[in-house]
Design an enzyme around this catalytic site. Structure first.
Site, PDB file in Angstrom:
ATOM      1  N   HIS A 115      -2.550 -21.858   2.588  1.00 21.36           N
ATOM      2  CA  HIS A 115      -2.650 -22.642   1.573  1.00 21.36           C
ATOM      3  C   HIS A 115      -1.186 -23.152   1.141  1.00 21.36           C
ATOM      4  O   HIS A 115      -0.269 -23.119   1.959  1.00 21.36           O
ATOM      5  CB  HIS A 115      -3.015 -21.896   0.358  1.00 21.36           C
ATOM      6  CG  HIS A 115      -2.194 -20.398   0.081  1.00 21.36           C
ATOM      7  ND1 HIS A 115      -0.913 -20.232  -0.028  1.00 21.36           N
ATOM      8  CD2 HIS A 115      -2.757 -19.040   0.295  1.00 21.36           C
ATOM      9  CE1 HIS A 115      -0.775 -19.273  -0.190  1.00 21.36           C
ATOM     10  NE2 HIS A 115      -1.414 -18.425   0.179  1.00 21.36           N
TER      11      HIS A 115
ATOM     12  N   GLY B 190       1.022 -22.600  -0.553  1.00 22.39           N
ATOM     13  CA  GLY B 190       2.145 -21.493  -0.691  1.00 22.39           C
ATOM     14  C   GLY B 190       2.792 -21.457   0.910  1.00 22.39           C
ATOM     15  O   GLY B 190       3.916 -21.289   1.015  1.00 22.39           O
ATOM     16  N   HIS B 191       1.966 -21.182   1.777  1.00 19.44           N
ATOM     17  CA  HIS B 191       2.424 -21.109   3.058  1.00 19.44           C
ATOM     18  C   HIS B 191       2.866 -22.518   3.621  1.00 19.44           C
ATOM     19  O   HIS B 191       4.190 -22.362   4.343  1.00 19.44           O
ATOM     20  CB  HIS B 191       1.120 -20.841   4.046  1.00 19.44           C
ATOM     21  CG  HIS B 191       0.433 -19.473   3.829  1.00 19.44           C
ATOM     22  ND1 HIS B 191      -0.859 -19.568   3.353  1.00 19.44           N
ATOM     23  CD2 HIS B 191       1.033 -18.273   3.759  1.00 19.44           C
ATOM     24  CE1 HIS B 191      -1.397 -18.390   3.318  1.00 19.44           C
ATOM     25  NE2 HIS B 191      -0.146 -17.309   3.602  1.00 19.44           N
TER      26      HIS B 191
ATOM     27  N   LYS C 295       6.561 -14.919  -3.837  1.00 19.37           N
ATOM     28  CA  LYS C 295       5.293 -14.324  -4.487  1.00 19.37           C
ATOM     29  C   LYS C 295       5.197 -12.654  -4.032  1.00 19.37           C
ATOM     30  O   LYS C 295       5.072 -11.704  -4.712  1.00 19.37           O
ATOM     31  CB  LYS C 295       4.135 -14.998  -4.150  1.00 19.37           C
ATOM     32  CG  LYS C 295       2.826 -14.335  -3.574  1.00 19.37           C
ATOM     33  CD  LYS C 295       2.214 -14.505  -4.745  1.00 19.37           C
ATOM     34  CE  LYS C 295       0.537 -13.889  -4.718  1.00 19.37           C
ATOM     35  NZ  LYS C 295       0.630 -12.927  -3.781  1.00 19.37           N
ATOM     36  N   ASP C 296       5.599 -12.364  -2.946  1.00 18.90           N
ATOM     37  CA  ASP C 296       5.300 -11.025  -2.303  1.00 18.90           C
ATOM     38  C   ASP C 296       7.083 -10.150  -2.339  1.00 18.90           C
ATOM     39  O   ASP C 296       7.550 -10.126  -1.157  1.00 18.90           O
ATOM     40  CB  ASP C 296       4.868 -10.714  -0.896  1.00 18.90           C
ATOM     41  CG  ASP C 296       3.478 -11.385  -0.917  1.00 18.90           C
ATOM     42  OD1 ASP C 296       2.784 -10.752  -1.229  1.00 18.90           O
ATOM     43  OD2 ASP C 296       3.436 -12.717  -0.830  1.00 18.90           O
TER      44      ASP C 296
ATOM     45  N   GLN D  30       7.933  -7.200  -0.603  1.00 17.50           N
ATOM     46  CA  GLN D  30       7.905  -7.237   1.020  1.00 17.50           C
ATOM     47  C   GLN D  30       9.322  -7.862   1.273  1.00 17.50           C
ATOM     48  O   GLN D  30       9.834  -7.534   2.427  1.00 17.50           O
ATOM     49  CB  GLN D  30       6.796  -7.948   1.335  1.00 17.50           C
ATOM     50  CG  GLN D  30       6.625  -8.557   2.616  1.00 17.50           C
ATOM     51  CD  GLN D  30       5.171  -9.322   2.932  1.00 17.50           C
ATOM     52  OE1 GLN D  30       4.350  -8.554   3.225  1.00 17.50           O
ATOM     53  NE2 GLN D  30       5.381 -10.556   2.856  1.00 17.50           N
TER      54      GLN D  30
HETATM   55  P1  AMP Z   1       0.514 -13.815   3.466  1.00 12.48           P
HETATM   56  O1  AMP Z   1      -0.415 -14.891   4.568  1.00 12.48           O
HETATM   57  O2  AMP Z   1      -0.394 -13.883   2.250  1.00 12.48           O
HETATM   58  O3  AMP Z   1       0.805 -12.606   4.246  1.00 12.48           O
HETATM   59  O4  AMP Z   1       1.663 -14.766   3.228  1.00 12.48           O
HETATM   60  C1  AMP Z   1       2.580 -15.226   4.065  1.00 12.48           C
HETATM   61  C2  AMP Z   1       3.809 -15.507   3.526  1.00 12.48           C
HETATM   62  O5  AMP Z   1       3.579 -16.490   2.640  1.00 12.48           O
HETATM   63  C3  AMP Z   1       4.658 -14.558   2.920  1.00 12.48           C
HETATM   64  O6  AMP Z   1       6.082 -14.537   3.190  1.00 12.48           O
HETATM   65  C4  AMP Z   1       4.138 -14.743   1.502  1.00 12.48           C
HETATM   66  O7  AMP Z   1       5.090 -14.446   0.387  1.00 12.48           O
HETATM   67  C5  AMP Z   1       4.344 -16.332   1.371  1.00 12.48           C
HETATM   68  N1  AMP Z   1       3.175 -16.787   0.281  1.00 12.48           N
HETATM   69  C6  AMP Z   1       2.030 -16.190  -0.270  1.00 12.48           C
HETATM   70  N2  AMP Z   1       1.730 -16.907  -1.260  1.00 12.48           N
HETATM   71  C7  AMP Z   1       2.644 -17.708  -1.613  1.00 12.48           C
HETATM   72  C8  AMP Z   1       2.922 -18.598  -2.747  1.00 12.48           C
HETATM   73  N3  AMP Z   1       1.990 -18.827  -3.543  1.00 12.48           N
HETATM   74  N4  AMP Z   1       4.138 -19.293  -2.974  1.00 12.48           N
HETATM   75  C9  AMP Z   1       5.010 -19.013  -1.942  1.00 12.48           C
HETATM   76  N5  AMP Z   1       4.781 -18.215  -1.001  1.00 12.48           N
HETATM   77  C10 AMP Z   1       3.808 -17.828  -0.617  1.00 12.48           C
END
Ligand code: AMP
Length: 270
Positions: free
Chosen positions: A30, A32-33, A144-145, A148
């Site tokens: 999405h 964010g990624h 967001k995380d 982590q």
């Molecule tokens: P995930 O696929 O949820 O494990 O996330 C992968 C990376 O994308 C991690 O570093 C998350 O912190 C980052 N991430 C997820 N959601 C967002 C967001 N809304 N805004 C910015 N980074 C994000």
């Protein structure tokens, strides 16, 4: 974009690149990624995105099973973004070799670490493995995380001499933080998530002027939100940005929340 599934092929492909930007994800790509990918590309790095749904970081089997997956859509988005490499290793490949085990100390068992037993141990384990394969100069992760990000900085940044680029949370118009798990929520629940995000954003703004006072009534706000929206809040806490200390208002601080809505766990910070 090259799609690579084996560690051997990836090593062969990237061994001559010095300037690699690594964006680890669990898919469900999405905006964010995309923001992390764009930050890496801005840095003129060869960008590797991994999609790996890491089984060891799910403390509940059902959560792992229902985690949204849509690899074809992910590939289409990543191609459009001109990502150089998509790395999609198998669980067997990633966990084939022996690797250091991580144990969190009591002082780190806060926020999500308190209720998700073994979650961050799994995150650190898989990141240790992926980073030892990819050996990138830069790592891109989202605020967001936040916990982590904090733990990876603490445990892995020195070991791999990697620069960790933290990227701000991307939100949709209604202020809900983008998350792959949002796909598990219908309109009604997303509206609640939006109202909660707007409320907490306001509360955080207010708290800049009177943090201790607001901290002392946070438990009341917690109950209020739980009853109003029929949700279960795991934590609602102010913590220091640098060391995650509770209610330390000397430096920059954030308001952290984790809650369950319709059996979906959402986390956010403001
Ligand atoms: P995930 O696929 O949820 O494990 O996330 C992968 C990376 O994308 C991690 O570093 C998350 O912190 C980052 N991430 C997820 N959601 C967002 C967001 N809304 N805004 C910015 N980074 C994000």
């Amino acid at each position: 974009m090259k799609i690579i599934t084996s560690i051997f092929d990836l090593n062969k492909e990237i061994k001559n690149y010095k300037n690699i930007g690594f964006v680890p994800t669990m898919g469900g790509i999405h905006a964010g990624h995309s923001s992390l990918i764009k930050a890496s590309q801005k840095n003129k790095s060869k960008t590797i995105v991994s999609i790996f749904i890491n089984p060891t970081q799910f403390n509940k089997k059902n959560d792992f099973k229902k985690y949204p997956r849509n690899i074809n859509k992910d590939i289409a988005i990543l191609k459009k973004l001109n990502v150089d490499y998509l790395f999609r290793p198998s669980v067997k490949d990633v966990y084939r070799f022996k690797s250091k085990k991580f144990n969190l100390k009591k002082s780190d068992k806060i926020l999500c670490a308190k209720s998700r037993n073994g979650h961050f141990e799994g995150v650190l384990d898989v990141m240790n493995r992926l980073m030892s394969i990819i050996k990138s100069k830069d790592l891109y992760m989202g605020e967001k995380d936040y916990q982590q990000l904090y733990l990876i900085k603490k445990f892995l940044s020195k070991k791999f001499r990697v620069r960790i680029n933290s990227c701000p949370t991307v939100r949709i118009k209604n202020k809900v933080a983008l998350s792959t798990r949002n796909k598990l929520l219908n309109k009604k629940y997303l509206k609640i998530a939006s109202e909660i995000a707007l409320f907490l954003r306001k509360l955080k703004r207010k708290s800049k002027f009177q943090p201790s006072e607001i901290a002392s009534i946070l438990p009341n706000y917690k109950i209020l939100l739980e009853t109003k929206y029929n949700i279960k809040i795991d934590y609602l806490e102010f913590r220091d940005e640098k060391n995650l200390e509770l209610n330390n208002f000397k430096n920059k601080f954030r308001l952290f929340i984790a809650y369950n809505i319709n059996n979906v766990r959402l986390i956010d910070n403001f």
